[in-house]
Motif scaffolding. Structure first.
Motif, PDB file in Angstrom:
ATOM      1  N   PRO A 205      58.823  56.390  33.041  1.00  0.00           N
ATOM      2  CA  PRO A 205      58.829  54.935  33.169  1.00  0.00           C
ATOM      3  C   PRO A 205      59.561  54.286  32.005  1.00  0.00           C
ATOM      4  O   PRO A 205      59.593  54.805  30.894  1.00  0.00           O
TER       5      PRO A 205
ATOM      6  N   ARG B 108      51.430  56.284  30.213  1.00  0.00           N
ATOM      7  CA  ARG B 108      52.414  56.338  31.308  1.00  0.00           C
ATOM      8  C   ARG B 108      53.392  57.492  31.105  1.00  0.00           C
ATOM      9  O   ARG B 108      53.724  58.216  32.046  1.00  0.00           O
TER      10      ARG B 108
ATOM     11  N   THR C  60      48.845  52.486  26.106  1.00  0.00           N
ATOM     12  CA  THR C  60      49.195  52.320  27.515  1.00  0.00           C
ATOM     13  C   THR C  60      50.562  52.929  27.800  1.00  0.00           C
ATOM     14  O   THR C  60      50.766  53.612  28.816  1.00  0.00           O
TER      15      THR C  60
END
Length: 410
Positions: free
Chosen positions: A10, A27, A23
């Motif tokens: 990502p 990912r 976070t």
């Protein structure tokens, strides 16, 4: 920082690695074990995200710290003059083994435990100064002066010079964009100060770590450090050791203390449980380090040959970044890893490294954090955050995880 290819990863905004790194790393970890990325400096690197791969890589002798093994044009980290660059963060065996053995005698469990009472006296004195005001910035008033005082006492630095040490170190940890030469100026001032300090200690040795290291440099095994001959420190190695002990000893502890208090204030149930049994603080320090450690990334490494990590081949000489933050919240290693749990057995966390490069000062950082938290919670049973949680400011760095300030009331 952005990703290119090594699997489908990502995309993310570099600012997220300051505001919400866990976070982002989650990912990336879920998308794959290794990612080809471009750093904020525009240089390529390989990011390793999963616990098993990171732990294995931290102890892999094929991953060198010596910058001479880097490919030309690759990321190498902070540029230091030779007199400060000959430190353990840039060394591999046999030099790393020799120097670590020389200084490790100052960080034995017995010697660290002997510091417990002096550290508690420092903590109590800082809290005495804070108490009449009813509120404080816990970083400026407590988390920062505690470790700098301990380290300066250890090295034998005069009290009058300690504020300079704090400002120089802060300039390196968090460079001011408005003063692009600030970090370079701080390095120059530190080098000048260390040169003068070492010369003074040579003339007037005292009962401190720096005097012992100078003796190890100048004599054959004096002061209990070193064995003489090939084991002796060079002058650059001596200077670099002083720099590393000051810099790492200050930075790691200030972030451990600040992040731990911040995490507790955001988890009232955990705070209440710890208050109910302060004997558990020592055991909880490992969980604080795992949950929100001081260094999201380990010091960069360079493969001595083509290696395979997580099924991805990384060419020799390229830059490898091992994400300690991602590894410490890997659900494959820790149950419910995004939850702070002071009763968790966080043994095996990687916040302070693993293998031969495990943080030499880790026992001291743990002791300082234990004492800092215990003294704080004993003194101020009504401690609370004095600002909205989203107003807390983080250091603008993807390599140091810490707070610029921590307003509290008590």
């Amino acid at each position: 920082m952005s990703n290119s290819t090594a699997g489908s990863a990502p995309s993310f905004d570099p600012a997220e690695l300051i505001d919400d790194p866990h976070t982002v790393y989650a990912r990336l970890r879920e998308a794959g074990p290794v990612h080809r990325i471009t750093g904020t400096d525009g240089l390529p690197a390989w990011l390793v995200t999963r616990y098993a791969d990171v732990r294995r890589a931290l102890a892999d002798p094929r991953l060198a710290l010596d910058k001479r093994n880097a490919r030309p044009g690759g990321y190498q980290g902070l540029a230091l003059p030779p007199a400060l660059d000959a430190n353990l963060l840039n060394m591999d065996p046999p030099d790393h083994t020799r120097i670590r053995r020389l200084v490790a005698q100052a960080f034995t469990p017995r010697r660290i435990e002997e510091l417990r009472a002096p550290i508690r006296r420092i903590a109590d004195a800082l809290l005495d100064d804070m108490a009449p005001h009813g509120r404080a910035d816990l970083i400026a008033a407590y988390a920062a002066p505690l470790p700098i005082t301990v380290i300066c006492d250890l090295l034998g630095v005069a009290p009058a010079d300690r504020q300079d040490f704090r400002s120089w170190t802060d300039a390196l940890i968090t460079p001011d964009p408005a003063r692009p030469t600030g970090a370079r100026e701080a390095i120059g001032k530190m080098l000048g100060y260390f040169t003068h300090l070492i010369a003074d200690k040579r003339q007037h040795p005292a009962d401190d770590l720096l005097s012992a290291m100078i003796a190890a440099r100048d004599e054959d095994g004096a002061a209990g450090l070193g064995q003489g001959g090939a084991d002796r420190l060079s002058e650059d190695e001596l200077m670099s050791l002083v720099f590393l002990i000051l810099f790492a000893g200050y930075e790691n502890t200030i972030h451990l203390v600040g992040n731990a208090v911040s995490a507790l204030l955001a988890a009232p149930g955990q705070l209440a449980a710890l208050r109910a049994d302060l004997s558990g603080v020592g055991g909880a320090v490992a969980e604080f380090a795992r949950y929100d450690g001081p260094a999201p990334l380990a010091i960069r490494r360079f493969p001595l040959e083509d290696i395979t990590v997580g099924g991805v081949t990384i060419p020799a000489g390229e830059t490898v970044l091992l994400s300690l933050a991602a590894a410490n919240r890997d659900p494959g290693q820790f149950t419910d890893p995004h939850r702070l749990d002071i009763t968790r057995d966080a043994t095996g966390h990687l916040a302070l490294g693993h293998g031969i490069h495990y943080c030499l000062g880790a026992p001291l950082a743990r002791l300082e954090t234990e004492i800092a938290l215990t003294a704080l919670l004993e003194r101020f049973p009504r401690l609370a955050l004095d600002t909205p949680p989203d107003a807390l400011r983080r250091r603008p760095s993807m390599r140091a995880r810490g707070l610029l300030d921590l307003p509290v009331r008590f």
